[in-house]
Each structure stands twice: as C-alpha cells, then as structure tokens.
Design an enzyme around this catalytic site. Structure first.
Site, mmCIF file in Angstrom:
data_model
loop_
_atom_site.group_PDB
_atom_site.id
_atom_site.type_symbol
_atom_site.label_atom_id
_atom_site.label_comp_id
_atom_site.label_asym_id
_atom_site.label_seq_id
_atom_site.Cartn_x
_atom_site.Cartn_y
_atom_site.Cartn_z
ATOM 1 N N LYS A 127 0.876 -1.181 0.000
ATOM 2 C CA LYS A 127 0.000 0.000 0.000
ATOM 3 C C LYS A 127 0.910 1.225 0.000
ATOM 4 C CE LYS A 127 -4.168 -1.784 2.040
ATOM 5 N NZ LYS A 127 -3.800 -3.159 1.668
ATOM 6 N N ASP A 134 -1.472 -2.063 -4.302
ATOM 7 C CA ASP A 134 -2.878 -2.118 -3.873
ATOM 8 C C ASP A 134 -3.542 -0.766 -4.119
ATOM 9 O OD1 ASP A 134 -2.696 -4.711 -2.893
ATOM 10 O OD2 ASP A 134 -2.708 -4.141 -0.783
ATOM 11 N N ARG A 191 -4.936 -5.952 -11.330
ATOM 12 C CA ARG A 191 -5.876 -6.718 -10.506
ATOM 13 C C ARG A 191 -7.205 -5.966 -10.515
ATOM 14 N NH1 ARG A 191 -4.485 -6.146 -4.583
ATOM 15 N NH2 ARG A 191 -2.904 -7.748 -4.887
ATOM 16 N N LYS A 195 -13.650 -5.693 -6.353
ATOM 17 C CA LYS A 195 -14.872 -4.883 -6.246
ATOM 18 C C LYS A 195 -14.569 -3.538 -5.584
ATOM 19 C CE LYS A 195 -18.340 -8.554 -6.096
ATOM 20 N NZ LYS A 195 -19.361 -9.253 -5.277
ATOM 21 N N HIS A 213 -14.216 -13.393 -4.396
ATOM 22 C CA HIS A 213 -14.708 -14.664 -3.833
ATOM 23 C C HIS A 213 -16.131 -14.923 -4.300
ATOM 24 C CE1 HIS A 213 -12.100 -12.425 -1.000
ATOM 25 N NE2 HIS A 213 -11.376 -13.504 -1.181
ATOM 26 N N ARG A 228 -12.049 -5.171 8.459
ATOM 27 C CA ARG A 228 -12.621 -5.155 7.095
ATOM 28 C C ARG A 228 -13.135 -6.535 6.708
ATOM 29 N NH1 ARG A 228 -7.575 -2.012 4.846
ATOM 30 N NH2 ARG A 228 -8.111 0.021 5.642
ATOM 31 N N ARG A 229 -12.359 -7.558 7.039
ATOM 32 C CA ARG A 229 -12.779 -8.935 6.685
ATOM 33 C C ARG A 229 -14.015 -9.337 7.476
ATOM 34 N NH1 ARG A 229 -9.338 -7.684 3.589
ATOM 35 N NH2 ARG A 229 -11.266 -7.287 2.481
HETATM 36 C C1 LIG Z 1 -6.672 -10.822 -3.956
HETATM 37 C C2 LIG Z 1 -7.484 -9.652 -3.516
HETATM 38 C C3 LIG Z 1 -6.899 -8.394 -3.447
HETATM 39 C C4 LIG Z 1 -7.650 -7.273 -3.084
HETATM 40 N N1 LIG Z 1 -7.089 -6.021 -3.142
HETATM 41 C C5 LIG Z 1 -7.848 -4.932 -2.921
HETATM 42 C C6 LIG Z 1 -7.354 -3.615 -3.125
HETATM 43 O O1 LIG Z 1 -6.196 -3.406 -3.501
HETATM 44 N N2 LIG Z 1 -8.192 -2.557 -2.891
HETATM 45 C C7 LIG Z 1 -9.496 -2.748 -2.488
HETATM 46 O O2 LIG Z 1 -10.225 -1.753 -2.335
HETATM 47 N N3 LIG Z 1 -9.975 -3.994 -2.270
HETATM 48 C C8 LIG Z 1 -9.198 -5.081 -2.471
HETATM 49 N N4 LIG Z 1 -9.727 -6.341 -2.286
HETATM 50 C C9 LIG Z 1 -11.023 -6.503 -1.574
HETATM 51 C C10 LIG Z 1 -12.183 -6.474 -2.530
HETATM 52 O O3 LIG Z 1 -12.308 -5.165 -3.053
HETATM 53 C C11 LIG Z 1 -13.482 -6.862 -1.836
HETATM 54 O O4 LIG Z 1 -13.767 -6.024 -0.790
HETATM 55 C C12 LIG Z 1 -13.493 -8.274 -1.285
HETATM 56 O O5 LIG Z 1 -12.787 -9.151 -2.119
HETATM 57 C C13 LIG Z 1 -14.934 -8.787 -1.189
HETATM 58 O O6 LIG Z 1 -15.526 -8.759 -2.455
HETATM 59 P P1 LIG Z 1 -15.875 -10.081 -3.305
HETATM 60 O O7 LIG Z 1 -15.523 -9.792 -4.722
HETATM 61 O O8 LIG Z 1 -15.198 -11.243 -2.736
HETATM 62 O O9 LIG Z 1 -17.446 -10.143 -3.255
HETATM 63 P P2 LIG Z 1 -18.465 -10.245 -2.028
HETATM 64 O O10 LIG Z 1 -19.805 -10.124 -2.665
HETATM 65 O O11 LIG Z 1 -18.123 -9.298 -0.946
HETATM 66 O O12 LIG Z 1 -18.239 -11.685 -1.479
HETATM 67 C C14 LIG Z 1 -18.507 -12.847 -2.261
HETATM 68 C C15 LIG Z 1 -18.705 -14.028 -1.335
HETATM 69 O O13 LIG Z 1 -17.534 -14.243 -0.545
HETATM 70 C C16 LIG Z 1 -17.848 -14.202 0.838
HETATM 71 N N5 LIG Z 1 -16.848 -13.435 1.547
HETATM 72 C C17 LIG Z 1 -16.270 -12.284 1.165
HETATM 73 N N6 LIG Z 1 -15.412 -11.863 2.105
HETATM 74 C C18 LIG Z 1 -15.482 -12.757 3.120
HETATM 75 C C19 LIG Z 1 -14.854 -12.875 4.394
HETATM 76 N N7 LIG Z 1 -14.006 -11.959 4.823
HETATM 77 N N8 LIG Z 1 -15.131 -13.961 5.165
HETATM 78 C C20 LIG Z 1 -16.006 -14.894 4.752
HETATM 79 N N9 LIG Z 1 -16.664 -14.827 3.568
HETATM 80 C C21 LIG Z 1 -16.403 -13.776 2.760
HETATM 81 C C22 LIG Z 1 -19.174 -13.423 0.934
HETATM 82 O O14 LIG Z 1 -19.901 -13.800 2.065
HETATM 83 C C23 LIG Z 1 -19.866 -13.808 -0.341
HETATM 84 O O15 LIG Z 1 -20.537 -15.019 -0.205
HETATM 85 C C24 LIG Z 1 -9.007 -7.455 -2.696
HETATM 86 C C25 LIG Z 1 -9.602 -8.718 -2.771
HETATM 87 C C26 LIG Z 1 -8.873 -9.807 -3.190
HETATM 88 C C27 LIG Z 1 -9.556 -11.125 -3.314
#
Ligand SMILES: Cc1cc2nc3c(=O)[nH]c(=O)nc-3n(C[C@H](O)[C@H](O)[C@H](O)COP(=O)(O)OP(=O)(O)OC[C@H]3O[C@@H](n4cnc5c(N)ncnc54)[C@H](O)[C@@H]3O)c2cc1C
Length: 299
Positions: free
Chosen positions: A91, A125, A175, A178, A218, A280-281
């Site tokens: 970051k 990031d 990358r 969302k 995810h 956040r998680r």
């Molecule tokens: C490799 C990677 C790098 C990232 N880098 C950045 C970045 O640089 N900047 C940024 O703003 N964001 C970053 N993110 C975070 C991203 O923006 C999302 O906030 C996060 O991935 C959740 O979105 P989703 O696409 O998984 O969809 P969602 O709709 O949020 O989740 C999809 C499914 O996964 C499950 N899920 C998601 N998170 C969790 C959790 N913590 N525990 C259990 N279940 C969960 C949900 O319940 C849902 O069923 C990154 C994510 C990933 C995977």
C-alpha cells in the site's frame, strides 16, 4: 445494510484486541515473516501462487516508511533465495504516501529496483479514492522503467473503465477487485448487481484488449460467469489468474479451478498491524461479526 449489521460494524472495532485476535488469525498468516513464508510454502506445494502483504497503512514518519520498505526488500530477497512462487503487494500510504509523497515515490522505486534484480513483480494495492489519481500516476511513472509492476482497479468506481482504457496502452497487468472502502454515490456504484456488472465488463474489456487480469473475487457468480466466458472466447491461460484472500472460505472451488488448468493466487497478509485489516474482513462476513459480538457480550 440492515440495522443489525450496521450496529455490529460499529461495535466490532471497539472490542478488545485479545477478543478479536483469534478470529483475525483466520485471515492473517501470523505475526512474522517466518509464519507467512511457511504458509506460502504450503500453498505452493498444493499448486497455488502467492502474494505477500505486510499489514499496515498510513505510515506517520520517515523512519516508519523506511523500515517497512526495508522489510519488503528483505522479503523479496528471501522469496528469491527460497525459490517460492510468490510476489509482493504494497500500500503506497504504508511507504509514506499522504505523509510525504516524494518519500513514498523513492521507496517505491527502491522496491522496484529489487524486484527487477530478482525478476519478481510488485502489485500496488488501491486504497480509497483520495489516493486513486496519485496511485495511478505513480504507477504510470514506474511502468516506463520497470516491467514487473501492476496496479489495482476497483469495479465499484465509475472511473475504472476509463482508467483501464488509458492504462492498457502499455500491456498493463492489473488486478480487478470490487473495492472495499466507503465511497460517495457520485463516484461509485453501491448496488451489488451494478458492481458485478461493471466487474464483468472490466475483466472482459481488459482481456479482449490483451491486458493481464488478476480476477480478485470470492463471488462464485463472478468466478463461474468469467470462467465460462474465458473458455468460450478461448482466452489464453497466460492472460489471467484468479486471486483470493487467505482465509476466506471457498469450498473446493479453487481446487477445481486448478484442476481446470487456471492459475490461482492467494493474497496472504501478515504482521502485527492486523487490526484494521481484520475488521474489514469481519464486516464482509456478517456471520462471524455477529458471532464475535454476541460471544463477547454473553461472557
Ligand atoms: C486478492 C485480492 C486483493 C484485493 N485487493 C484490494 C485492493 O487493492 N483494494 C481494495 O479496495 N480492495 C481489495 N480487495 C477486496 C475487494 O475489493 C473486496 O472487498 C473483497 O474481495 C470482497 O468482495 P468479493 O468480490 O469477494 O465479493 P463479495 O460479494 O463481498 O463476497 C462474495 C462471497 O464471498 C464471501 N466473503 C467475502 N469476504 C469474506 C470474508 N471476509 N469472510 C467470509 N466470507 C467472505 C461473501 O460472504 C460472499 O458469499 C481485494 C480482494 C482480493 C480477493
């Protein structure tokens, strides 16, 4: 978001660290470099690639930003010496952006010199929108000197489509996620379906325009839809990879992706600054958030 979820989200950061820590460790590889490298080794053995991130952001002194840059340089060296399939994600505010932008730039270039020497890759990031312009312009500045660097675009931002078109002039390795921060309605989509639609649009546009795309999500709907589209379009398997955060439950979907010949990378954070990352998680996982809060008050 419902009233209950909003209340949980307000309460979570107020709970004592020792209450949060056991739950946080599900998403964090441990406190030390050794803990994280152990996890990378195990995941590599299973066929997954990895990205390491030292937790923390918004360094508040020159010293702090320098220490973190040196830790990342050492990490690159250890990764090279151990022949791990692993790169690094940083970051920019951790390297000093926002405190002293020139310091952050110098630290970024120092990291990229090391990445170049050992033939590795550095991901920048994306943080919240006050940093979007400067992050992308720093990326563009380094890209002219270093091949092994790539930015992140967030599908919730209206501007990402235009940013992708502009950045892709130089074979960007980007990358797509969302987006995790709270952004205003004027600049960001807020509805799940709109974000998904933009996510698909960005990945497809990037792949058709010969970018390398890290599909970081995810969301099984997105993974399934994009996997099918990629197969139908006969997109080369060297043009993309799926990326997930360490600790997010995915059933056996990632193993299936590997079996089908796709590359899959885990983003693995570690270090003692786990608090804000874990919050956040937890917020993305209402079940665990509710469990932690209820359990705390029951005690
Ligand atoms: C490799 C990677 C790098 C990232 N880098 C950045 C970045 O640089 N900047 C940024 O703003 N964001 C970053 N993110 C975070 C991203 O923006 C999302 O906030 C996060 O991935 C959740 O979105 P989703 O696409 O998984 O969809 P969602 O709709 O949020 O989740 C999809 C499914 O996964 C499950 N899920 C998601 N998170 C969790 C959790 N913590 N525990 C259990 N279940 C969960 C949900 O319940 C849902 O069923 C990154 C994510 C990933 C995977």
């Amino acid at each position: 978001m419902g009233f209950l979820n909003s209340s949980l989200n307000l309460l979570l950061p107020l709970l004592p660290r020792n209450v949060l820590r056991p739950f946080a460790m599900r998403y964090v590889a441990g406190d030390t470099e050794g803990d994280a490298l152990g996890v990378v080794y195990e995941l590599n053995q299973l066929g997954f690639s990895a990205t390491l991130d030292i937790l923390g952001e918004h360094s508040k002194s020159v010293e702090e930003a320098k220490v973190i840059t040196e830790s990342y340089i050492r990490l690159f060296e250890v990764i090279a010496d151990s022949s791990l399939d692993c790169n690094i994600s940083i970051k920019l505010t951790h390297l000093g952006l926002g405190y002293d932008d020139k310091l952050a730039e110098d630290n970024l270039f120092a990291l990229l010199e090391t990445a170049k020497r050992i033939d590795n890759f550095l991901r920048i990031d994306m943080e919240n929108s006050p940093y979007t312009d400067i992050t992308l312009s720093l990326y563009e500045k380094c890209k002219s000197r270093y091949a092994g660097v790539g930015p992140v675009l967030q599908a919730y931002l209206h501007r990402s489509e235009t940013d992708l078109k502009r950045l892709n002039g130089d074979n960007v390795n980007v990358r797509i996620c969302k987006g995790i921060y709270r952004e205003p309605e004027e600049s960001a989509f807020h509805h799940r379906e709109e974000i998904r639609e933009n996510y698909i649009k960005l990945v497809q546009a990037g792949l058709l325009d010969e970018a390398f795309i890290g599909i970081a999500t995810h969301d099984i709907y997105l993974i399934d839809t994009l996997e099918t589209w990629i197969e139908n379009q006969a997109i080369s398997k060297d043009s993309y990879e799926f990326q997930v955060l360490y600790g997010v439950p995915m059933g056996n979907r990632l193993e299936q992706l590997l079996e089908d010949g796709h590359k899959v990378r885990y983003y693995i954070p570690f270090g003692d600054q786990w608090h804000s990352y874990a919050i956040r998680r937890f917020k993305e996982n209402p079940k665990i958030a509710s469990y932690i809060v209820r359990n705390f008050f029951r005690k």
